[in-house]
Write an enzyme that holds these catalytic residues in place. Structure first.
Site, short mmCIF file in Angstrom:
data_model
loop_
_atom_site.label_atom_id
_atom_site.label_comp_id
_atom_site.label_asym_id
_atom_site.label_seq_id
_atom_site.Cartn_x
_atom_site.Cartn_y
_atom_site.Cartn_z
N TYR A 236 -2.95 -7.42 -11.35
CA TYR A 236 -2.49 -6.16 -10.75
C TYR A 236 -2.83 -4.97 -11.66
CZ TYR A 236 0.89 -2.74 -8.88
OH TYR A 236 1.50 -1.61 -8.36
N SER B 78 -1.98 4.54 -8.85
CA SER B 78 -2.07 3.61 -9.97
C SER B 78 -0.65 3.19 -10.35
CB SER B 78 -2.80 4.27 -11.14
OG SER B 78 -2.95 3.36 -12.19
N LYS C 166 -5.32 -1.62 -11.12
CA LYS C 166 -4.77 -0.26 -11.17
C LYS C 166 -5.42 0.58 -12.27
CE LYS C 166 -2.10 -0.46 -7.67
NZ LYS C 166 -2.17 0.53 -6.59
N1 LIG Z 1 6.96 0.46 -5.78
C1 LIG Z 1 6.68 0.76 -7.03
O1 LIG Z 1 7.55 0.77 -7.90
C2 LIG Z 1 5.27 1.14 -7.44
C3 LIG Z 1 5.03 1.46 -8.79
C4 LIG Z 1 3.75 1.81 -9.18
C5 LIG Z 1 2.73 1.88 -8.25
N2 LIG Z 1 2.97 1.55 -6.94
C6 LIG Z 1 1.84 1.63 -6.01
O2 LIG Z 1 2.21 2.38 -4.87
C7 LIG Z 1 1.46 1.96 -3.73
C8 LIG Z 1 2.40 1.72 -2.56
O3 LIG Z 1 3.25 0.64 -2.92
P1 LIG Z 1 4.68 0.40 -2.26
O4 LIG Z 1 5.61 0.16 -3.38
O5 LIG Z 1 4.98 1.45 -1.26
O6 LIG Z 1 4.44 -1.02 -1.55
P2 LIG Z 1 4.75 -1.54 -0.08
O7 LIG Z 1 5.99 -0.95 0.47
O8 LIG Z 1 4.66 -3.02 -0.19
O9 LIG Z 1 3.50 -0.96 0.76
C9 LIG Z 1 2.22 -1.46 0.57
C10 LIG Z 1 1.35 -1.00 1.73
O10 LIG Z 1 0.04 -1.54 1.55
C11 LIG Z 1 -0.32 -2.26 2.73
N3 LIG Z 1 -1.17 -3.40 2.42
C12 LIG Z 1 -0.98 -4.36 1.46
N4 LIG Z 1 -1.97 -5.26 1.51
C13 LIG Z 1 -2.81 -4.87 2.50
C14 LIG Z 1 -4.01 -5.40 3.05
N5 LIG Z 1 -4.55 -6.52 2.58
N6 LIG Z 1 -4.61 -4.74 4.07
C15 LIG Z 1 -4.07 -3.59 4.56
N7 LIG Z 1 -2.92 -3.04 4.10
C16 LIG Z 1 -2.30 -3.68 3.09
C17 LIG Z 1 1.01 -2.74 3.29
O11 LIG Z 1 0.83 -3.10 4.65
P3 LIG Z 1 1.82 -4.17 5.39
O12 LIG Z 1 2.98 -3.35 5.88
O13 LIG Z 1 0.98 -4.71 6.49
O14 LIG Z 1 2.22 -5.18 4.36
C18 LIG Z 1 1.87 -1.50 3.09
O15 LIG Z 1 1.60 -0.53 4.07
C19 LIG Z 1 0.71 0.71 -4.17
O16 LIG Z 1 -0.63 1.03 -4.46
C20 LIG Z 1 1.43 0.29 -5.44
O17 LIG Z 1 0.60 -0.43 -6.33
C21 LIG Z 1 4.21 1.19 -6.51
#
Ligand SMILES: NC(=O)c1ccc[n+]([C@@H]2O[C@H](COP(=O)([O-])OP(=O)(O)OC[C@H]3O[C@@H](n4cnc5c(N)ncnc54)[C@H](OP(=O)(O)O)[C@@H]3O)[C@@H](O)[C@H]2O)c1
Length: 348
Positions: A215, A188, A219
């Site tokens: 978004y 989340s 979440k």
């Molecule tokens: N970064 C932050 O500060 C933060 C904060 C709070 C929560 N989050 C949560 O943490 C989780 C991971 O985020 P992250 O920051 O690591 O983001 P990220 O680096 O952009 O990774 C997102 C992942 O999801 C995959 N993905 C996105 N859309 C998809 C689709 N339609 N079908 C299949 N795979 C898909 C991406 O695949 P591709 O490589 O093919 O794009 C990638 O592997 C998410 O749920 C995000 O909401 C992140």
């Protein structure tokens, strides 16, 4: 539970004293799990391990010796990620590392979700942990739809993960044991309390479209999903939690910052609060394997411990969950509505 409280007491940006996902694994092998072989007996499914937090989660969990299935829409990118993971972990004490398997899963398509779930069930005889990590984060207007006509944040983050979880639940239940319950970890964000949410209109058909609200809505629904799962399935051996990973400069956040940089003043504590991706995966890995969470669930985790309920005036960097994120009535209704939308059984 408070093993990491001191490390989180002061923040100095990425790479500071806050633990990494690999640190959690090392600690768990040393202190948490006395029979270190048992982590290597786990089978773990992780969505979206091609970059960011998912990649770091997979890398750390690979080091336990567990069997990993990672899902990806781009399997070539997933194989590159696996090559990097395998070459980055040096063998420890004769530990045996199991081959990571890729499952093709385009989360923009419910047909692809069903196909991928079938593939996982065929290849994984047991599933002990499901990590619903993948995330879409579309900041563009107008709204974008999935192949099934759902607003994309809603469709990918919540509906696709709900369907995957539903289809894997019987295997998670069958894989649970009295010494190690199966676990579901939903990613989340603290954003669920920072932006207006629209559960009554998640596809923004009547409400003016606002990407951050879309978004946040998806979440918040993931927290409700974890709460419902834990309430209804804990006596069947499945525990579920939600996680806020922190604020991490992954491709996702980069897109957001690039878009907002000229419009919004960043809070003063922003740079200090930022974590590296390795640190960002720590709470997920903690949720997946920490022995102290055995038989615990229905909770919101951040900074490798229980998150606290946030006062209404808390800022974006203060963490904490909104009081409204725990609401049995809404959780029950959302479960029913989602099952109806997907045409799956409410009672499993
Ligand atoms: N970064 C932050 O500060 C933060 C904060 C709070 C929560 N989050 C949560 O943490 C989780 C991971 O985020 P992250 O920051 O690591 O983001 P990220 O680096 O952009 O990774 C997102 C992942 O999801 C995959 N993905 C996105 N859309 C998809 C689709 N339609 N079908 C299949 N795979 C898909 C991406 O695949 P591709 O490589 O093919 O794009 C990638 O592997 C998410 O749920 C995000 O909401 C992140």
């Amino acid at each position: 539970m408070d093993r990491y409280a001191v490390a989180h007491a002061s923040r100095n940006g990425p790479g500071d004293a806050r633990p990494t996902a690999l640190q959690i694994v090392q600690d768990e092998l040393q202190y948490g799990d006395k029979s270190s072989s048992s982590l290597s007996e786990l089978t773990i499914v992780i969505t979206g391990a091609t970059s960011g937090i998912g990649y770091e989660t997979a890398q750390a969990l690979y080091a336990t010796g567990a069997k990993l299935f990672i899902t990806a829409r781009d399997t070539a990118k997933a194989r590159q990620a696996i090559d990097r993971i395998v070459s980055s972990i040096s063998p420890v004490n004769g530990r045996r590392y199991q081959e990571i398997e890729v499952v093709c899963m385009d989360m923009d398509s419910l047909a692809s979700m069903r196909h991928a779930a079938g593939e996982i069930l065929t290849r994984a005889k047991t599933i002990n942990v499901l990590i619903n990590n993948a995330g879409a984060y579309r900041l563009s207007c107008p709204r974008i739809h999935t192949k099934d006509g759902l607003e994309r944040n809603w469709g990918v983050n919540y509906i696709a993960h709900f369907l995957l979880t539903h289809l894997l639940l019987p295997r998670l239940e069958a894989s649970s044991s009295p010494v190690r319950r199966s676990r579901i970890v939903n990613l989340s964000t603290t954003g669920h309390r920072l932006f207006p949410t629209h559960l009554e209109d998640p596809n923004f058909e009547k409400t003016p479209y606002e990407p951050m609200s879309a978004y946040a809505t998806s979440k918040l629904a993931l927290i409700y999903h974890a709460n419902y799962l834990d309430r209804h399935f804990s006596d069947r051996g499945i525990r579920a939690v939600s996680v806020h990973p922190g604020t991490i400069r992954t491709p996702m956040l980069d897109k957001y910052d690039a878009l907002r940089s000229e419009k919004v003043d960043l809070p003063p504590a922003y740079a200090e609060e930022l974590k590296s991706a390795e640190q960002g995966a720590a709470t997920t890995v903690f949720a997946a394997i920490a022995a102290c969470l055995e038989d615990k669930g229905g909770v919101y985790l951040e900074n490798c411990t229980y998150g606290k309920e946030a006062a209404e005036d808390l800022g974006p960097m203060d963490g904490g969950y909104a009081a409204f994120a725990f609401d049995e009535e809404v959780e029950e209704r959302l479960w029913k509505d989602t099952c109806k939308l997907l045409g799956v059984s409410e009672a499993l």
